[in-house]
Structures are given as C-alpha cells and as structure tokens.
Design a protein around this motif. Structure first.
Motif, PDB file in Angstrom:
ATOM      1  N   LYS A 131       0.869  -1.178   0.000  1.00 27.86           N
ATOM      2  CA  LYS A 131       0.000   0.000   0.000  1.00 27.86           C
ATOM      3  C   LYS A 131       0.900   1.219   0.000  1.00 27.86           C
ATOM      4  O   LYS A 131       1.596   1.458   0.980  1.00 27.86           O
ATOM      5  N   GLY A 132       0.887   1.945  -1.117  1.00 29.41           N
ATOM      6  CA  GLY A 132       1.737   3.135  -1.208  1.00 29.41           C
ATOM      7  C   GLY A 132       3.213   2.810  -1.083  1.00 29.41           C
ATOM      8  O   GLY A 132       3.966   3.565  -0.471  1.00 29.41           O
ATOM      9  N   GLY A 133       3.643   1.650  -1.615  1.00 33.19           N
ATOM     10  CA  GLY A 133       5.050   1.254  -1.551  1.00 33.19           C
ATOM     11  C   GLY A 133       5.482   0.654  -0.234  1.00 33.19           C
ATOM     12  O   GLY A 133       6.655   0.381  -0.008  1.00 33.19           O
ATOM     13  N   ARG A 134       4.506   0.446   0.666  1.00 37.28           N
ATOM     14  CA  ARG A 134       4.813  -0.114   1.989  1.00 37.28           C
ATOM     15  C   ARG A 134       4.140  -1.476   2.121  1.00 37.28           C
ATOM     16  O   ARG A 134       3.040  -1.682   1.634  1.00 37.28           O
ATOM     17  N   LEU A 135       4.819  -2.396   2.796  1.00 34.69           N
ATOM     18  CA  LEU A 135       4.289  -3.741   3.010  1.00 34.69           C
ATOM     19  C   LEU A 135       3.377  -3.775   4.227  1.00 34.69           C
ATOM     20  O   LEU A 135       3.701  -3.208   5.273  1.00 34.69           O
ATOM     21  N   VAL A 136       2.262  -4.468   4.077  1.00 37.53           N
ATOM     22  CA  VAL A 136       1.346  -4.711   5.185  1.00 37.53           C
ATOM     23  C   VAL A 136       1.053  -6.209   5.189  1.00 37.53           C
ATOM     24  O   VAL A 136       0.705  -6.782   4.161  1.00 37.53           O
ATOM     25  N   ALA A 137       1.237  -6.844   6.355  1.00 38.42           N
ATOM     26  CA  ALA A 137       1.020  -8.288   6.462  1.00 38.42           C
ATOM     27  C   ALA A 137      -0.023  -8.580   7.532  1.00 38.42           C
ATOM     28  O   ALA A 137      -0.205  -7.802   8.465  1.00 38.42           O
ATOM     29  N   GLY A 138      -0.691  -9.704   7.379  1.00 42.57           N
ATOM     30  CA  GLY A 138      -1.677 -10.135   8.361  1.00 42.57           C
ATOM     31  C   GLY A 138      -3.064 -10.175   7.771  1.00 42.57           C
ATOM     32  O   GLY A 138      -3.257  -9.888   6.579  1.00 42.57           O
ATOM     33  N   PRO A 139      -4.044 -10.544   8.597  1.00 39.75           N
ATOM     34  CA  PRO A 139      -5.424 -10.623   8.099  1.00 39.75           C
ATOM     35  C   PRO A 139      -5.880  -9.274   7.540  1.00 39.75           C
ATOM     36  O   PRO A 139      -5.490  -8.228   8.061  1.00 39.75           O
TER      37      PRO A 139
END
Length: 141
Positions: A131-139
C-alpha cells in the motif's frame, strides 16, 4: 568440605548461567509463558518499505514474526517466522532458504515448504500486500 562463602564472582557467574539457561528454554518453547502466541499476525501490521525486500530474496521481520519474500519484482509472499518444529523464531535467509537456529530446520523462502528437518510442516502463509510502496502483512492486508 569448605564452609567459606562464595565469592562475588562465583555468585555472578552462577546467576548469569542460570539466566542464560532460562533464555534458552524460553527461546525454544512455543509459548514461553504457558500462553501460546499466534505464529502469524492476528491484525494487519505495517512492515515498512517494500524496497528493502530483495528481488529473488527474503527479509525477516523478527518483531512481527513474519518473513517476506519477493520471488519476482513487485510480487510478494509472506510466511510466519515461527518454526513449525519447536516454535523458535527463524534468524537468517541464505541461498533461498529460511534458517531456524534452534535445531537446523530450513524452509524454502519462496514457498515456506520444509527443505530440511526436523520440522515436518511448512511455515504458515501470511497475507501480504503493498500500500503506497509499503508492506502490510496479516489478516485483511
């Protein structure tokens, strides 16, 4: 048998050894405090810039207990960083393998599958998005 009191050095050495032994047991126990922690994030966690994960490689996020791989440019996969053998957190990624320091298990960084035991189960996969070049992990990531 001598009844001399132990020297300060002896007392400190014994305390350090006892503490180290306790850390070793905690590092290899799945829950540590009797409460079993989830091997994967239970809520979305931001990991930072996607640019730090090398193409064809992987990066371990110890605090979040996640390993993120980038098999091809812009394509990300993620797995739990908790070894399925004894619950230790993996510590390195070398030559496409995720390595567990406790008993030598290795996992394929692209798939999470066991490459070398004693682990028998693959690392659980974790949803990951950018999202916007940033990683987001998880549900719900």
């Amino acid at each position: 048998m001598s009844s001399q009191p132990a020297s300060r050095r002896t007392v400190l050495c014994r305390a350090a050894l006892a503490g180290a032994a306790g850390l070793g047991v905690a590092a290899c126990s799945p829950g540590g405090s009797g409460k079993k922690a989830s091997p994967t994030p239970t809520a979305p966690v931001e990991l930072g810039s996607a640019g730090v994960v090398p193409v064809g490689g992987a990066k371990i996020y110890r605090e979040q207990r996640v390993v993120v791989a980038q098999p091809a440019k812009g394509e990300f996969t993620a797995f739990s960083a908790v070894c399925t053998h004894a619950g230790c957190v993996v510590d390195t990624v070398e030559d496409g393998k995720i390595n567990c320091p406790c008993h030598g298990s290795q996992f394929d960084a692209r798939t999470g599958k066991v490459v070398q035991g004693p682990a028998e189960k693959p690392l659980p996969s974790v949803p990951v998005t950018t999202k916007g070049g940033r990683l987001v992990a998880g549900p719900d990531a």
